[in-house]
Design an enzyme around this catalytic site. Structure first.
Site, PDB file in Angstrom:
ATOM      1  N   ASN A  94      36.304  43.870  35.090  1.00 56.31           N
ATOM      2  CA  ASN A  94      35.587  43.204  36.283  1.00 56.31           C
ATOM      3  C   ASN A  94      36.879  43.041  37.226  1.00 56.31           C
ATOM      4  O   ASN A  94      38.053  43.182  36.979  1.00 56.31           O
ATOM      5  CB  ASN A  94      35.332  41.792  35.905  1.00 56.31           C
ATOM      6  CG  ASN A  94      34.307  41.869  34.908  1.00 56.31           C
ATOM      7  OD1 ASN A  94      33.570  42.560  34.989  1.00 56.31           O
ATOM      8  ND2 ASN A  94      34.082  40.726  34.163  1.00 56.31           N
ATOM      9  N   VAL A  95      36.441  43.045  38.522  1.00 58.86           N
ATOM     10  CA  VAL A  95      37.456  42.626  39.644  1.00 58.86           C
ATOM     11  C   VAL A  95      37.788  41.418  40.160  1.00 58.86           C
ATOM     12  O   VAL A  95      38.330  41.301  41.241  1.00 58.86           O
ATOM     13  CB  VAL A  95      37.152  43.887  40.904  1.00 58.86           C
ATOM     14  CG1 VAL A  95      37.204  45.129  40.215  1.00 58.86           C
ATOM     15  CG2 VAL A  95      35.635  43.460  41.523  1.00 58.86           C
ATOM     16  N   ASP A  96      37.108  40.477  39.551  1.00 56.44           N
ATOM     17  CA  ASP A  96      36.765  39.130  40.248  1.00 56.44           C
ATOM     18  C   ASP A  96      38.003  38.234  40.112  1.00 56.44           C
ATOM     19  O   ASP A  96      38.122  37.056  40.393  1.00 56.44           O
ATOM     20  CB  ASP A  96      35.514  38.453  39.517  1.00 56.44           C
ATOM     21  CG  ASP A  96      35.475  38.356  37.936  1.00 56.44           C
ATOM     22  OD1 ASP A  96      36.618  38.509  37.354  1.00 56.44           O
ATOM     23  OD2 ASP A  96      34.308  38.235  37.486  1.00 56.44           O
ATOM     24  N   HIS A 124      39.203  48.546  36.895  1.00 54.86           N
ATOM     25  CA  HIS A 124      38.429  48.799  37.962  1.00 54.86           C
ATOM     26  C   HIS A 124      39.118  48.353  39.498  1.00 54.86           C
ATOM     27  O   HIS A 124      38.631  48.274  40.314  1.00 54.86           O
ATOM     28  CB  HIS A 124      37.031  48.441  38.022  1.00 54.86           C
ATOM     29  CG  HIS A 124      36.335  49.562  36.889  1.00 54.86           C
ATOM     30  ND1 HIS A 124      35.176  49.068  36.418  1.00 54.86           N
ATOM     31  CD2 HIS A 124      36.769  50.707  36.284  1.00 54.86           C
ATOM     32  CE1 HIS A 124      34.731  50.302  35.584  1.00 54.86           C
ATOM     33  NE2 HIS A 124      35.663  51.074  35.700  1.00 54.86           N
ATOM     34  N   CYS A 132      46.330  51.003  51.398  1.00 58.07           N
ATOM     35  CA  CYS A 132      46.471  51.913  52.659  1.00 58.07           C
ATOM     36  C   CYS A 132      45.642  53.012  52.096  1.00 58.07           C
ATOM     37  O   CYS A 132      46.082  53.906  51.503  1.00 58.07           O
ATOM     38  CB  CYS A 132      47.975  51.852  52.926  1.00 58.07           C
ATOM     39  SG  CYS A 132      48.056  53.350  54.230  1.00 58.07           S
ATOM     40  N   THR A 222      28.849  43.986  28.736  1.00 55.17           N
ATOM     41  CA  THR A 222      29.029  45.162  29.314  1.00 55.17           C
ATOM     42  C   THR A 222      28.010  46.011  29.236  1.00 55.17           C
ATOM     43  O   THR A 222      27.452  46.131  27.776  1.00 55.17           O
ATOM     44  CB  THR A 222      30.409  45.877  29.551  1.00 55.17           C
ATOM     45  OG1 THR A 222      30.140  47.106  30.296  1.00 55.17           O
ATOM     46  CG2 THR A 222      30.971  46.118  28.071  1.00 55.17           C
TER      47      THR A 222
HETATM   48  C1  BJW Z   1      25.799  39.047  29.844  1.00 56.43           C
HETATM   49  C2  BJW Z   1      25.206  37.800  30.432  1.00 56.43           C
HETATM   50  C3  BJW Z   1      25.961  36.611  29.639  1.00 56.43           C
HETATM   51  C4  BJW Z   1      24.309  39.228  31.363  1.00 56.43           C
HETATM   52  N1  BJW Z   1      26.643  36.922  28.750  1.00 56.43           N
HETATM   53  N2  BJW Z   1      26.646  39.209  28.910  1.00 56.43           N
HETATM   54  C5  BJW Z   1      27.784  61.881  37.545  1.00 56.43           C
HETATM   55  C6  BJW Z   1      28.306  61.844  38.718  1.00 56.43           C
HETATM   56  C7  BJW Z   1      29.520  61.308  39.432  1.00 56.43           C
HETATM   57  C8  BJW Z   1      30.067  60.686  38.298  1.00 56.43           C
HETATM   58  C9  BJW Z   1      29.816  60.729  36.922  1.00 56.43           C
HETATM   59  C10 BJW Z   1      28.542  61.096  36.588  1.00 56.43           C
HETATM   60  N3  BJW Z   1      28.512  60.767  35.209  1.00 56.43           N
HETATM   61  C11 BJW Z   1      29.503  60.289  34.759  1.00 56.43           C
HETATM   62  C12 BJW Z   1      30.203  59.942  35.911  1.00 56.43           C
HETATM   63  C13 BJW Z   1      31.546  59.096  35.794  1.00 56.43           C
HETATM   64  C14 BJW Z   1      31.308  57.792  36.267  1.00 56.43           C
HETATM   65  C15 BJW Z   1      30.140  57.052  35.638  1.00 56.43           C
HETATM   66  O1  BJW Z   1      30.450  56.798  34.593  1.00 56.43           O
HETATM   67  N4  BJW Z   1      28.994  56.949  36.289  1.00 56.43           N
HETATM   68  C16 BJW Z   1      27.715  56.535  35.783  1.00 56.43           C
HETATM   69  C17 BJW Z   1      27.183  55.611  36.572  1.00 56.43           C
HETATM   70  C18 BJW Z   1      26.938  57.498  35.193  1.00 56.43           C
HETATM   71  N5  BJW Z   1      32.624  56.964  36.261  1.00 56.43           N
HETATM   72  C19 BJW Z   1      33.591  56.998  37.331  1.00 56.43           C
HETATM   73  O2  BJW Z   1      33.271  57.734  38.236  1.00 56.43           O
HETATM   74  C20 BJW Z   1      34.861  56.460  36.809  1.00 56.43           C
HETATM   75  N6  BJW Z   1      35.704  57.586  36.804  1.00 56.43           N
HETATM   76  C21 BJW Z   1      36.120  58.516  36.204  1.00 56.43           C
HETATM   77  O3  BJW Z   1      35.135  58.764  35.309  1.00 56.43           O
HETATM   78  O4  BJW Z   1      37.270  59.022  36.367  1.00 56.43           O
HETATM   79  C22 BJW Z   1      37.391  60.383  35.624  1.00 56.43           C
HETATM   80  C23 BJW Z   1      38.370  59.855  34.506  1.00 56.43           C
HETATM   81  C24 BJW Z   1      38.278  59.083  33.400  1.00 56.43           C
HETATM   82  C25 BJW Z   1      39.349  58.966  32.560  1.00 56.43           C
HETATM   83  C26 BJW Z   1      40.595  59.319  32.687  1.00 56.43           C
HETATM   84  C27 BJW Z   1      40.760  60.133  34.088  1.00 56.43           C
HETATM   85  C28 BJW Z   1      39.822  60.485  34.697  1.00 56.43           C
HETATM   86  C29 BJW Z   1      35.210  55.263  37.944  1.00 56.43           C
HETATM   87  C30 BJW Z   1      33.964  54.175  37.419  1.00 56.43           C
HETATM   88  C31 BJW Z   1      34.146  53.157  38.578  1.00 56.43           C
HETATM   89  C32 BJW Z   1      33.165  51.981  38.478  1.00 56.43           C
HETATM   90  N7  BJW Z   1      33.155  51.023  39.568  1.00 56.43           N
HETATM   91  C33 BJW Z   1      32.315  49.905  39.535  1.00 56.43           C
HETATM   92  C34 BJW Z   1      32.404  49.363  40.925  1.00 56.43           C
HETATM   93  C35 BJW Z   1      33.495  48.980  41.306  1.00 56.43           C
HETATM   94  C36 BJW Z   1      33.873  47.553  41.106  1.00 56.43           C
HETATM   95  C37 BJW Z   1      33.143  46.491  42.070  1.00 56.43           C
HETATM   96  O5  BJW Z   1      32.863  46.713  43.085  1.00 56.43           O
HETATM   97  O6  BJW Z   1      33.174  45.414  41.202  1.00 56.43           O
HETATM   98  O7  BJW Z   1      32.847  48.986  38.488  1.00 56.43           O
HETATM   99  S1  BJW Z   1      30.677  50.428  38.920  1.00 56.43           S
HETATM  100  C38 BJW Z   1      30.447  49.041  38.285  1.00 56.43           C
HETATM  101  O8  BJW Z   1      29.859  49.412  36.916  1.00 56.43           O
HETATM  102  C39 BJW Z   1      31.626  48.112  38.268  1.00 56.43           C
HETATM  103  C40 BJW Z   1      31.547  47.672  36.641  1.00 56.43           C
HETATM  104  O9  BJW Z   1      33.000  47.242  36.435  1.00 56.43           O
HETATM  105  C41 BJW Z   1      30.958  48.825  36.061  1.00 56.43           C
HETATM  106  C42 BJW Z   1      30.417  48.343  34.695  1.00 56.43           C
HETATM  107  O10 BJW Z   1      29.440  47.468  35.013  1.00 56.43           O
HETATM  108  P1  BJW Z   1      29.287  46.290  33.790  1.00 56.43           P
HETATM  109  O11 BJW Z   1      30.340  45.640  33.847  1.00 56.43           O
HETATM  110  O12 BJW Z   1      28.683  46.940  32.443  1.00 56.43           O
HETATM  111  O13 BJW Z   1      27.980  45.596  34.494  1.00 56.43           O
HETATM  112  P2  BJW Z   1      26.289  45.874  34.288  1.00 56.43           P
HETATM  113  O14 BJW Z   1      25.718  44.906  35.537  1.00 56.43           O
HETATM  114  O15 BJW Z   1      26.060  47.052  34.259  1.00 56.43           O
HETATM  115  O16 BJW Z   1      26.174  45.004  32.933  1.00 56.43           O
HETATM  116  C43 BJW Z   1      26.274  43.615  32.695  1.00 56.43           C
HETATM  117  C44 BJW Z   1      25.857  43.267  31.092  1.00 56.43           C
HETATM  118  O17 BJW Z   1      25.877  42.028  31.027  1.00 56.43           O
HETATM  119  C45 BJW Z   1      24.327  43.669  30.776  1.00 56.43           C
HETATM  120  O18 BJW Z   1      24.370  44.211  29.656  1.00 56.43           O
HETATM  121  C46 BJW Z   1      23.578  42.496  30.472  1.00 56.43           C
HETATM  122  O19 BJW Z   1      22.957  42.353  29.725  1.00 56.43           O
HETATM  123  C47 BJW Z   1      25.139  41.441  30.151  1.00 56.43           C
HETATM  124  N8  BJW Z   1      24.885  40.106  30.348  1.00 56.43           N
HETATM  125  N9  BJW Z   1      24.624  37.947  31.377  1.00 56.43           N
HETATM  126  C48 BJW Z   1      27.209  38.287  28.243  1.00 56.43           C
HETATM  127  N10 BJW Z   1      25.755  35.599  30.033  1.00 56.43           N
END
Ligand code: BJW
Length: 278
Positions: A94-96, A124, A132, A222
């Site tokens: 999270n970024v919040d 993230h 910059c 997540t």
């Molecule tokens: C509850 C609840 C309650 C509800 N209690 N739970 C094909 C093309 C291009 C790229 C890729 C590809 N295939 C794979 C990739 C890689 C890509 C990727 O994974 N893409 C997928 C979408 C396929 N990843 C990347 O590009 C990452 N970088 C990378 O891989 O670099 C290479 C590298 C890796 C390691 C070493 C060296 C190099 C970067 C990923 C960046 C993600 N950025 C984001 C947005 C920016 C932040 C922002 O604006 O806020 O980050 S995307 C978004 O998803 C955000 C989140 O942090 C992230 C994860 O989401 P999260 O937290 O899981 O949220 P939700 O909404 O998905 O789920 C919420 C959950 O909560 C649900 O399960 C609910 O049930 C639950 N919930 N209420 C508890 N009350």
């Protein structure tokens, strides 16, 4: 002490009960744009106004949210475990900044390997900083540059940036006439300090090392859909940790966990730490 090396990973679900939308809640869309459009360098290059409007809204929403019982339970429990000799790492996607706001004078987050503190990694990035685009300098920046209607909102902008590297420098804000913030170091555009798709998350190498060596891994709120965080459970299992998933529904990587606790974070997380971790 049951567990000596503990890693906790959180996602958007932990902040849902603080009133912040998860990505799934947004249906992967914002104002008819895919998250990939507003969360990629390509999207920023094509339409920086759109991206800054999105992150201005996110900054306002996160700024008015407060940490909930789950954020507090994690901080308090890891602080106790750390006092009793366990090494603890909290990784958030999270970024919040809600985890960061749970710090107090008795407990502060530290870097990897710092003794007697909870190591912390904002994988993230953070809504409270901007970079910059040319030199990558990072500036503390909580400004919202566009209002809810998408209009440039320069009147409320704090006139000073702070550079983490040069905190003694007060740097005057510069913005283009249509509201885009410019870097104090060279007048290039500023971008949000966020890891977008295709970019390398912060601290991955250190996280990997901690995951292979941990004996307890807990994933909270997540969806297990975004790499590399979605693979952390496998790293922990390869290192023979007990892997626990706390989520209301099974995430995409559910099959990798040994223990599942179905529930909302504010109830399930305090219960888990109280009954299980000590
Ligand atoms: C509850 C609840 C309650 C509800 N209690 N739970 C094909 C093309 C291009 C790229 C890729 C590809 N295939 C794979 C990739 C890689 C890509 C990727 O994974 N893409 C997928 C979408 C396929 N990843 C990347 O590009 C990452 N970088 C990378 O891989 O670099 C290479 C590298 C890796 C390691 C070493 C060296 C190099 C970067 C990923 C960046 C993600 N950025 C984001 C947005 C920016 C932040 C922002 O604006 O806020 O980050 S995307 C978004 O998803 C955000 C989140 O942090 C992230 C994860 O989401 P999260 O937290 O899981 O949220 P939700 O909404 O998905 O789920 C919420 C959950 O909560 C649900 O399960 C609910 O049930 C639950 N919930 N209420 C508890 N009350």
């Amino acid at each position: 002490m049951k567990y000596k090396k503990i890693v906790v990973l959180t996602g958007a679900g932990i902040s849902a009960e603080s009133g912040l939308n998860t990505f799934r809640d947004m249906n992967g869309l914002w104002n008819n744009h895919s998250i990939e459009d507003v969360a990629s360098l390509k999207g920023f290059s094509q339409n920086p106004h759109l991206v800054w409007k999105f992150y201005s809204m996110r900054r306002r929403e996160a700024g008015s949210a407060i940490p909930n019982a789950a954020h507090h339970a994690i901080t308090a429990s890891l602080a106790t475990l750390s006092d009793r000799g366990s090494s603890c790492l909290l990784i958030t996607q999270n970024v919040d900044t809600l985890h960061e706001r749970c710090q107090n004078k008795n407990m502060r987050f530290g870097n990897f390997g710092d003794p007697k503190c909870i190591a912390f990694c904002a994988l993230h990035g953070s809504l409270n900083a901007s970079d910059c685009v040319k030199f990558g300098a990072v500036f503390t920046d909580r400004n919202s540059y566009f209002d809810d209607d998408g209009n440039a909102d320069v009147k409320n902008i704090e006139g000073l940036f702070q550079s983490e590297k040069y905190p003694e420098l007060g740097i005057n804000l510069v913005a283009t006439s249509d509201g885009l913030p410019l870097s104090p170091c060279c007048n290039s555009l500023l971008r949000p300090h966020i890891v977008w798709f295709g970019e390398t998350p912060f601290g991955v190498r250190e996280c990997g090392r901690a995951l292979y060596g941990c004996d307890l891994f807990v994933s909270i709120g997540t969806s297990g859909t975004v790499y590399p965080a979605s693979n952390f459970v496998s790293y922990a299992r390869d290192g023979r940790a007990l892997t626990v998933c706390i989520n209301p529904e099974p995430p995409a990587n559910a099959s990798h966990f040994q223990m599942h606790i179905h529930g909302k974070a504010t109830e399930a997380v305090p219960n888990f730490f109280e009954k299980f971790a000590f």
